[in-house]
Design a protein around this motif. Structure first.
Motif, mmCIF file in Angstrom:
data_model
loop_
_atom_site.group_PDB
_atom_site.id
_atom_site.type_symbol
_atom_site.label_atom_id
_atom_site.label_comp_id
_atom_site.label_asym_id
_atom_site.label_seq_id
_atom_site.Cartn_x
_atom_site.Cartn_y
_atom_site.Cartn_z
ATOM 1 N N PHE A 150 0.807 -1.218 0.000
ATOM 2 C CA PHE A 150 0.000 0.000 0.000
ATOM 3 C C PHE A 150 0.846 1.277 0.000
ATOM 4 O O PHE A 150 0.292 2.371 0.130
ATOM 5 C CB PHE A 150 -0.937 0.019 1.207
ATOM 6 C CG PHE A 150 -2.045 -0.993 1.124
ATOM 7 C CD1 PHE A 150 -3.096 -0.807 0.249
ATOM 8 C CD2 PHE A 150 -2.024 -2.130 1.902
ATOM 9 C CE1 PHE A 150 -4.125 -1.740 0.158
ATOM 10 C CE2 PHE A 150 -3.044 -3.068 1.828
ATOM 11 C CZ PHE A 150 -4.096 -2.871 0.950
ATOM 12 N N GLN A 151 2.161 1.154 -0.149
ATOM 13 C CA GLN A 151 3.010 2.337 -0.172
ATOM 14 C C GLN A 151 3.147 2.876 -1.591
ATOM 15 O O GLN A 151 3.491 2.140 -2.506
ATOM 16 C CB GLN A 151 4.394 2.027 0.412
ATOM 17 C CG GLN A 151 4.363 1.671 1.878
ATOM 18 C CD GLN A 151 3.652 2.716 2.719
ATOM 19 O OE1 GLN A 151 4.079 3.867 2.788
ATOM 20 N NE2 GLN A 151 2.579 2.309 3.365
ATOM 21 N N LYS A 152 2.874 4.155 -1.790
ATOM 22 C CA LYS A 152 2.866 4.720 -3.133
ATOM 23 C C LYS A 152 4.262 4.807 -3.742
ATOM 24 O O LYS A 152 4.391 4.989 -4.953
ATOM 25 C CB LYS A 152 2.197 6.096 -3.112
ATOM 26 C CG LYS A 152 0.707 5.999 -2.780
ATOM 27 C CD LYS A 152 -0.047 7.256 -3.096
ATOM 28 C CE LYS A 152 -1.546 7.069 -2.889
ATOM 29 N NZ LYS A 152 -2.335 8.253 -3.225
ATOM 30 N N ASN A 153 5.301 4.675 -2.921
ATOM 31 C CA ASN A 153 6.646 4.638 -3.482
ATOM 32 C C ASN A 153 7.188 3.211 -3.521
ATOM 33 O O ASN A 153 8.382 2.993 -3.696
ATOM 34 C CB ASN A 153 7.596 5.516 -2.651
ATOM 35 C CG ASN A 153 7.672 5.079 -1.202
ATOM 36 O OD1 ASN A 153 6.893 4.216 -0.763
ATOM 37 N ND2 ASN A 153 8.601 5.652 -0.453
ATOM 38 N N ALA A 154 6.301 2.235 -3.364
ATOM 39 C CA ALA A 154 6.735 0.829 -3.366
ATOM 40 C C ALA A 154 5.794 -0.003 -4.225
ATOM 41 O O ALA A 154 5.889 -0.012 -5.443
ATOM 42 C CB ALA A 154 6.805 0.296 -1.930
#
Length: 351
Positions: A150-154
Protein backbone atom coordinates in the motif's frame (compact mmCIF):
# COMPACT_ATOMS: atom_id res chain seq x y z
CA UNK A 1 25.81 4.37 58.46
CA UNK A 2 23.19 6.90 57.39
CA UNK A 3 25.40 7.90 54.45
CA UNK A 4 25.66 4.26 53.26
CA UNK A 5 21.88 3.79 53.50
CA UNK A 6 21.32 7.03 51.58
CA UNK A 7 23.77 5.97 48.80
CA UNK A 8 22.11 2.54 48.58
CA UNK A 9 18.69 4.12 48.20
CA UNK A 10 19.98 6.45 45.48
CA UNK A 11 21.56 3.53 43.57
CA UNK A 12 18.39 1.45 43.88
CA UNK A 13 16.37 4.43 42.69
CA UNK A 14 18.62 4.99 39.68
CA UNK A 15 18.50 1.30 38.76
CA UNK A 16 14.77 1.31 39.17
CA UNK A 17 14.55 4.34 36.91
CA UNK A 18 16.69 2.59 34.30
CA UNK A 19 14.46 -0.46 34.37
CA UNK A 20 11.37 1.75 34.11
CA UNK A 21 12.78 3.57 31.07
CA UNK A 22 13.73 0.27 29.50
CA UNK A 23 10.19 -1.01 29.97
CA UNK A 24 8.76 2.14 28.46
CA UNK A 25 11.02 1.90 25.40
CA UNK A 26 10.47 -1.84 24.97
CA UNK A 27 7.35 -1.74 22.84
CA UNK A 28 5.78 -3.97 20.25
CA UNK A 29 5.08 -2.01 17.06
CA UNK A 30 2.61 -3.90 14.83
CA UNK A 31 2.70 -3.24 11.09
CA UNK A 32 -0.78 -4.62 10.46
CA UNK A 33 -3.87 -5.46 12.47
CA UNK A 34 -6.47 -7.98 11.34
CA UNK A 35 -10.03 -7.95 12.68
CA UNK A 36 -12.45 -10.77 11.92
CA UNK A 37 -16.08 -10.99 12.93
CA UNK A 38 -18.00 -14.27 13.06
CA UNK A 39 -21.33 -14.88 14.83
CA UNK A 40 -20.93 -12.01 17.29
CA UNK A 41 -17.32 -12.86 18.20
CA UNK A 42 -14.24 -10.84 17.28
CA UNK A 43 -10.72 -12.09 16.62
CA UNK A 44 -7.73 -9.75 16.54
CA UNK A 45 -4.46 -10.43 14.69
CA UNK A 46 -1.31 -8.36 15.18
CA UNK A 47 1.53 -8.59 12.65
CA UNK A 48 4.60 -7.62 14.73
CA UNK A 49 8.18 -7.50 13.34
CA UNK A 50 10.82 -9.30 15.36
CA UNK A 51 13.61 -6.88 16.14
CA UNK A 52 16.44 -9.05 17.50
CA UNK A 53 19.46 -9.68 15.25
CA UNK A 54 19.18 -13.45 15.60
CA UNK A 55 15.42 -13.64 15.13
CA UNK A 56 14.08 -11.71 12.16
CA UNK A 57 10.72 -11.87 10.43
CA UNK A 58 7.15 -11.40 11.63
CA UNK A 59 5.34 -12.66 14.70
CA UNK A 60 1.56 -13.03 14.41
CA UNK A 61 -0.35 -12.82 17.69
CA UNK A 62 -4.08 -13.36 17.92
CA UNK A 63 -6.86 -13.41 20.52
CA UNK A 64 -10.65 -13.72 20.61
CA UNK A 65 -13.22 -11.72 22.54
CA UNK A 66 -16.84 -10.64 22.67
CA UNK A 67 -15.65 -7.16 21.60
CA UNK A 68 -12.59 -5.73 19.88
CA UNK A 69 -11.36 -4.14 23.12
CA UNK A 70 -11.66 -7.40 25.08
CA UNK A 71 -9.71 -9.30 22.40
CA UNK A 72 -7.03 -6.61 22.39
CA UNK A 73 -6.87 -6.71 26.20
CA UNK A 74 -6.14 -10.43 25.98
CA UNK A 75 -3.14 -9.71 23.77
CA UNK A 76 -1.88 -6.88 25.97
CA UNK A 77 -2.22 -8.99 29.11
CA UNK A 78 -0.21 -11.91 27.73
CA UNK A 79 2.57 -9.97 25.99
CA UNK A 80 5.80 -9.03 27.69
CA UNK A 81 5.92 -5.76 25.70
CA UNK A 82 3.64 -2.79 25.54
CA UNK A 83 1.66 -2.78 22.27
CA UNK A 84 1.87 0.58 20.49
CA UNK A 85 -0.69 0.97 17.68
CA UNK A 86 0.37 4.47 16.67
CA UNK A 87 2.77 3.02 14.07
CA UNK A 88 0.12 0.74 12.58
CA UNK A 89 0.10 0.96 8.77
CA UNK A 90 -2.75 -1.34 7.69
CA UNK A 91 -6.04 -2.47 9.27
CA UNK A 92 -7.37 -5.58 7.58
CA UNK A 93 -10.97 -6.75 8.13
CA UNK A 94 -12.72 -9.85 6.86
CA UNK A 95 -15.78 -9.60 4.61
CA UNK A 96 -18.19 -10.51 7.40
CA UNK A 97 -16.94 -7.56 9.47
CA UNK A 98 -17.10 -5.19 6.48
CA UNK A 99 -20.72 -6.22 5.84
CA UNK A 100 -21.55 -6.01 9.57
CA UNK A 101 -20.24 -2.43 9.69
CA UNK A 102 -17.08 -0.48 10.53
CA UNK A 103 -18.81 2.38 12.35
CA UNK A 104 -17.92 1.51 15.94
CA UNK A 105 -14.31 0.46 15.37
CA UNK A 106 -13.60 3.48 13.15
CA UNK A 107 -15.04 5.91 15.68
CA UNK A 108 -13.14 4.20 18.49
CA UNK A 109 -9.79 4.42 16.68
CA UNK A 110 -10.27 8.05 15.68
CA UNK A 111 -11.41 9.27 19.12
CA UNK A 112 -8.87 7.30 21.14
CA UNK A 113 -6.00 8.58 18.96
CA UNK A 114 -4.21 5.26 19.55
CA UNK A 115 -4.21 4.63 15.78
CA UNK A 116 -3.05 7.13 13.16
CA UNK A 117 -5.90 8.50 11.00
CA UNK A 118 -3.64 7.85 7.98
CA UNK A 119 -3.72 4.07 8.56
CA UNK A 120 -5.06 2.28 5.47
CA UNK A 121 -8.14 0.05 5.82
CA UNK A 122 -8.52 -3.00 3.57
CA UNK A 123 -10.84 -6.00 3.21
CA UNK A 124 -9.50 -9.57 3.09
CA UNK A 125 -11.13 -11.97 0.62
CA UNK A 126 -10.09 -15.08 2.58
CA UNK A 127 -9.98 -16.14 6.26
CA UNK A 128 -7.51 -13.93 8.12
CA UNK A 129 -5.64 -16.81 9.78
CA UNK A 130 -4.98 -18.29 6.33
CA UNK A 131 -3.94 -14.89 4.94
CA UNK A 132 -1.43 -14.08 7.69
CA UNK A 133 -0.01 -17.60 7.62
CA UNK A 134 0.62 -17.49 3.85
CA UNK A 135 2.05 -13.96 3.54
CA UNK A 136 4.46 -14.51 6.41
CA UNK A 137 6.10 -17.63 4.98
CA UNK A 138 9.87 -17.18 4.85
CA UNK A 139 10.02 -17.61 1.07
CA UNK A 140 7.56 -14.76 0.56
CA UNK A 141 10.00 -12.06 1.65
CA UNK A 142 10.85 -10.18 4.83
CA UNK A 143 7.32 -10.18 6.28
CA UNK A 144 6.60 -6.54 5.44
CA UNK A 145 4.82 -7.18 2.13
CA UNK A 146 1.45 -5.96 3.38
CA UNK A 147 3.08 -2.64 4.35
CA UNK A 148 4.86 -2.26 0.99
CA UNK A 149 1.74 -3.25 -0.96
CA UNK A 150 0.00 0.00 0.00
CA UNK A 151 3.01 2.34 -0.17
CA UNK A 152 2.87 4.72 -3.13
CA UNK A 153 6.65 4.64 -3.48
CA UNK A 154 6.73 0.83 -3.37
CA UNK A 155 4.03 -1.66 -4.36
CA UNK A 156 0.90 0.48 -4.80
CA UNK A 157 -0.66 0.69 -8.27
CA UNK A 158 -3.60 2.75 -9.60
CA UNK A 159 -5.66 -0.47 -9.89
CA UNK A 160 -5.66 -0.60 -6.08
CA UNK A 161 -8.01 1.52 -3.98
CA UNK A 162 -6.34 3.57 -1.25
CA UNK A 163 -8.51 4.74 1.64
CA UNK A 164 -7.15 5.88 5.02
CA UNK A 165 -9.03 5.60 8.30
CA UNK A 166 -10.04 9.27 8.43
CA UNK A 167 -11.85 9.05 5.07
CA UNK A 168 -13.93 6.10 6.27
CA UNK A 169 -14.82 8.01 9.44
CA UNK A 170 -15.76 11.10 7.42
CA UNK A 171 -17.93 9.07 5.02
CA UNK A 172 -19.92 7.53 7.88
CA UNK A 173 -20.93 11.00 9.04
CA UNK A 174 -21.53 12.44 5.56
CA UNK A 175 -24.78 12.51 3.59
CA UNK A 176 -23.04 12.75 0.23
CA UNK A 177 -19.69 10.99 0.33
CA UNK A 178 -19.06 7.23 0.49
CA UNK A 179 -15.78 5.37 -0.08
CA UNK A 180 -14.27 2.21 -1.51
CA UNK A 181 -11.86 -0.09 0.32
CA UNK A 182 -9.25 -2.28 -1.37
CA UNK A 183 -9.92 -6.03 -1.35
CA UNK A 184 -6.87 -8.29 -1.18
CA UNK A 185 -5.93 -11.91 -0.59
CA UNK A 186 -2.73 -13.97 -0.47
CA UNK A 187 -1.35 -14.70 -3.92
CA UNK A 188 -0.08 -17.78 -5.70
CA UNK A 189 3.07 -16.33 -7.27
CA UNK A 190 3.19 -13.13 -5.18
CA UNK A 191 2.62 -12.60 -1.48
CA UNK A 192 -0.51 -10.47 -2.02
CA UNK A 193 -2.88 -9.90 -4.92
CA UNK A 194 -5.59 -7.31 -5.50
CA UNK A 195 -9.21 -8.46 -5.87
CA UNK A 196 -10.76 -5.09 -6.62
CA UNK A 197 -12.55 -2.85 -4.12
CA UNK A 198 -15.51 -2.94 -1.77
CA UNK A 199 -18.20 -0.26 -2.02
CA UNK A 200 -18.74 1.12 1.50
CA UNK A 201 -21.99 2.92 2.31
CA UNK A 202 -22.46 4.34 5.84
CA UNK A 203 -19.58 2.13 6.98
CA UNK A 204 -20.99 -1.11 5.50
CA UNK A 205 -19.93 -3.03 2.41
CA UNK A 206 -22.82 -3.13 -0.07
CA UNK A 207 -21.07 -4.12 -3.32
CA UNK A 208 -17.73 -4.46 -5.03
CA UNK A 209 -15.71 -3.34 -8.06
CA UNK A 210 -13.26 -5.44 -10.04
CA UNK A 211 -9.69 -4.27 -10.71
CA UNK A 212 -10.52 -2.55 -14.02
CA UNK A 213 -13.45 -0.72 -12.44
CA UNK A 214 -11.26 0.30 -9.50
CA UNK A 215 -8.72 1.81 -11.90
CA UNK A 216 -11.49 3.79 -13.61
CA UNK A 217 -12.80 4.89 -10.20
CA UNK A 218 -9.31 6.21 -9.46
CA UNK A 219 -9.23 7.92 -12.88
CA UNK A 220 -12.49 9.74 -12.09
CA UNK A 221 -11.16 10.55 -8.62
CA UNK A 222 -7.91 11.97 -10.03
CA UNK A 223 -5.69 9.33 -8.43
CA UNK A 224 -4.56 7.21 -11.35
CA UNK A 225 -1.22 8.42 -12.71
CA UNK A 226 0.79 5.70 -14.48
CA UNK A 227 -2.28 3.46 -14.66
CA UNK A 228 -2.28 1.23 -17.75
CA UNK A 229 -5.37 0.50 -19.88
CA UNK A 230 -5.68 -2.09 -22.64
CA UNK A 231 -7.71 -0.78 -25.58
CA UNK A 232 -9.75 -3.62 -27.08
CA UNK A 233 -6.74 -5.70 -28.06
CA UNK A 234 -5.33 -2.87 -30.18
CA UNK A 235 -2.99 -1.05 -27.82
CA UNK A 236 -1.88 -0.44 -24.25
CA UNK A 237 -1.81 3.14 -22.98
CA UNK A 238 -0.46 4.68 -19.80
CA UNK A 239 -2.18 7.61 -18.12
CA UNK A 240 0.08 10.65 -17.90
CA UNK A 241 -2.41 13.14 -16.44
CA UNK A 242 -6.12 13.56 -15.74
CA UNK A 243 -8.42 16.50 -15.32
CA UNK A 244 -12.16 16.60 -14.72
CA UNK A 245 -14.71 19.39 -14.86
CA UNK A 246 -18.24 19.18 -13.42
CA UNK A 247 -21.38 21.23 -13.97
CA UNK A 248 -24.39 20.49 -11.76
CA UNK A 249 -28.01 21.63 -11.87
CA UNK A 250 -31.54 20.53 -11.08
CA UNK A 251 -33.93 19.93 -13.97
CA UNK A 252 -37.55 19.26 -12.91
CA UNK A 253 -36.32 18.29 -9.43
CA UNK A 254 -33.90 15.78 -10.95
CA UNK A 255 -30.16 16.27 -10.26
CA UNK A 256 -28.14 16.44 -13.48
CA UNK A 257 -24.34 16.26 -13.48
CA UNK A 258 -22.42 17.01 -16.66
CA UNK A 259 -18.84 15.77 -16.33
CA UNK A 260 -15.96 16.19 -18.76
CA UNK A 261 -12.98 13.90 -18.20
CA UNK A 262 -9.77 14.84 -20.01
CA UNK A 263 -6.92 12.33 -20.14
CA UNK A 264 -3.44 12.59 -21.54
CA UNK A 265 -1.99 9.20 -22.32
CA UNK A 266 1.19 7.61 -23.63
CA UNK A 267 0.97 4.66 -26.00
CA UNK A 268 3.18 1.83 -24.73
CA UNK A 269 2.55 -0.79 -27.40
CA UNK A 270 0.20 -1.62 -30.28
CA UNK A 271 -1.09 -4.74 -31.98
CA UNK A 272 -1.28 -4.48 -35.77
CA UNK A 273 -1.38 -1.03 -37.33
CA UNK A 274 -4.25 0.94 -35.72
CA UNK A 275 -4.35 4.67 -36.33
CA UNK A 276 -4.16 7.19 -33.51
CA UNK A 277 -7.78 8.17 -34.15
CA UNK A 278 -8.94 4.56 -33.81
CA UNK A 279 -7.08 4.18 -30.50
CA UNK A 280 -8.49 7.47 -29.17
CA UNK A 281 -12.05 6.63 -30.21
CA UNK A 282 -12.00 3.14 -28.75
CA UNK A 283 -10.29 4.31 -25.54
CA UNK A 284 -12.94 6.99 -25.01
CA UNK A 285 -15.72 4.49 -25.70
CA UNK A 286 -14.18 1.96 -23.28
CA UNK A 287 -13.83 4.50 -20.46
CA UNK A 288 -17.35 5.80 -20.90
CA UNK A 289 -18.82 2.30 -20.92
CA UNK A 290 -17.04 1.14 -17.75
CA UNK A 291 -17.70 4.37 -15.86
CA UNK A 292 -21.39 4.24 -16.79
CA UNK A 293 -21.47 0.64 -15.47
CA UNK A 294 -20.03 1.90 -12.18
CA UNK A 295 -22.55 4.77 -12.03
CA UNK A 296 -25.44 2.31 -12.45
CA UNK A 297 -23.98 0.01 -9.80
CA UNK A 298 -23.61 2.73 -7.15
CA UNK A 299 -27.09 4.06 -7.91
CA UNK A 300 -28.55 0.57 -7.42
CA UNK A 301 -26.98 0.28 -3.92
CA UNK A 302 -27.44 3.99 -2.99
CA UNK A 303 -23.72 4.52 -2.37
CA UNK A 304 -22.16 7.79 -3.53
CA UNK A 305 -18.49 6.79 -3.83
CA UNK A 306 -17.85 9.60 -6.37
CA UNK A 307 -19.20 12.27 -4.05
CA UNK A 308 -21.75 13.35 -6.67
CA UNK A 309 -23.94 14.83 -3.94
CA UNK A 310 -21.15 17.27 -3.05
CA UNK A 311 -22.02 19.23 -6.21
CA UNK A 312 -25.64 19.71 -5.06
CA UNK A 313 -25.10 20.63 -1.41
CA UNK A 314 -25.87 24.31 -2.03
CA UNK A 315 -29.12 23.42 -3.82
CA UNK A 316 -30.70 21.34 -1.07
CA UNK A 317 -31.71 22.17 2.52
CA UNK A 318 -30.19 19.96 5.19
CA UNK A 319 -33.42 17.96 5.64
CA UNK A 320 -33.39 17.06 1.94
CA UNK A 321 -29.63 16.52 1.88
CA UNK A 322 -30.13 13.74 4.45
CA UNK A 323 -32.22 11.95 1.80
CA UNK A 324 -29.58 12.28 -0.92
CA UNK A 325 -28.61 8.60 -1.11
CA UNK A 326 -32.16 7.22 -1.19
CA UNK A 327 -34.19 9.93 -2.91
CA UNK A 328 -31.89 11.84 -5.25
CA UNK A 329 -28.91 9.62 -6.13
CA UNK A 330 -30.98 6.80 -7.74
CA UNK A 331 -32.67 9.39 -9.99
CA UNK A 332 -29.55 11.42 -10.79
CA UNK A 333 -28.62 11.77 -14.45
CA UNK A 334 -24.89 11.66 -15.07
CA UNK A 335 -23.71 12.78 -18.50
CA UNK A 336 -20.08 11.83 -19.00
CA UNK A 337 -17.88 13.07 -21.83
CA UNK A 338 -14.40 11.59 -22.16
CA UNK A 339 -11.70 13.29 -24.20
CA UNK A 340 -8.24 11.79 -24.64
CA UNK A 341 -5.04 13.30 -25.93
CA UNK A 342 -2.12 11.11 -26.96
CA UNK A 343 0.88 12.97 -25.59
CA UNK A 344 3.51 10.89 -27.38
CA UNK A 345 4.01 7.45 -28.88
CA UNK A 346 7.64 6.83 -27.93
CA UNK A 347 9.37 4.97 -30.76
CA UNK A 348 6.07 3.65 -32.20
CA UNK A 349 5.03 4.76 -35.66
CA UNK A 350 1.30 5.36 -35.89
CA UNK A 351 -0.82 6.71 -38.73
Amino acid sequence: MKVRIMISLIVIGLLGGCWDNKDINHRALPIAMGISYEQGSYEIYLDIPKVSESDQGIQVIKAKGSSISSAFDQISMNMESQVDLLHLKVILVNKAFAIHGLNEVTASFIRSRHVSPKTVISICDEPLDQFFKKINLLNNGDGKEIYDFFQKNAGWNPEIAYTPLWKVFRSIHSYTNDVVLPIIESGETTAIQSKGAGIIKNGRMVGRLNNDQTLLYNVFDGNSLDGKIEVMGKATVQIASTRIHHESKFVDNQPVLNSRLILRVIILDVIGEPSMEVIKTELQSLLQRILNQIFKKIQSVNADIFGIGQHFRDDLPRTELAKWRTKYLPEAKINLEVKTTIRNTGNLKLH
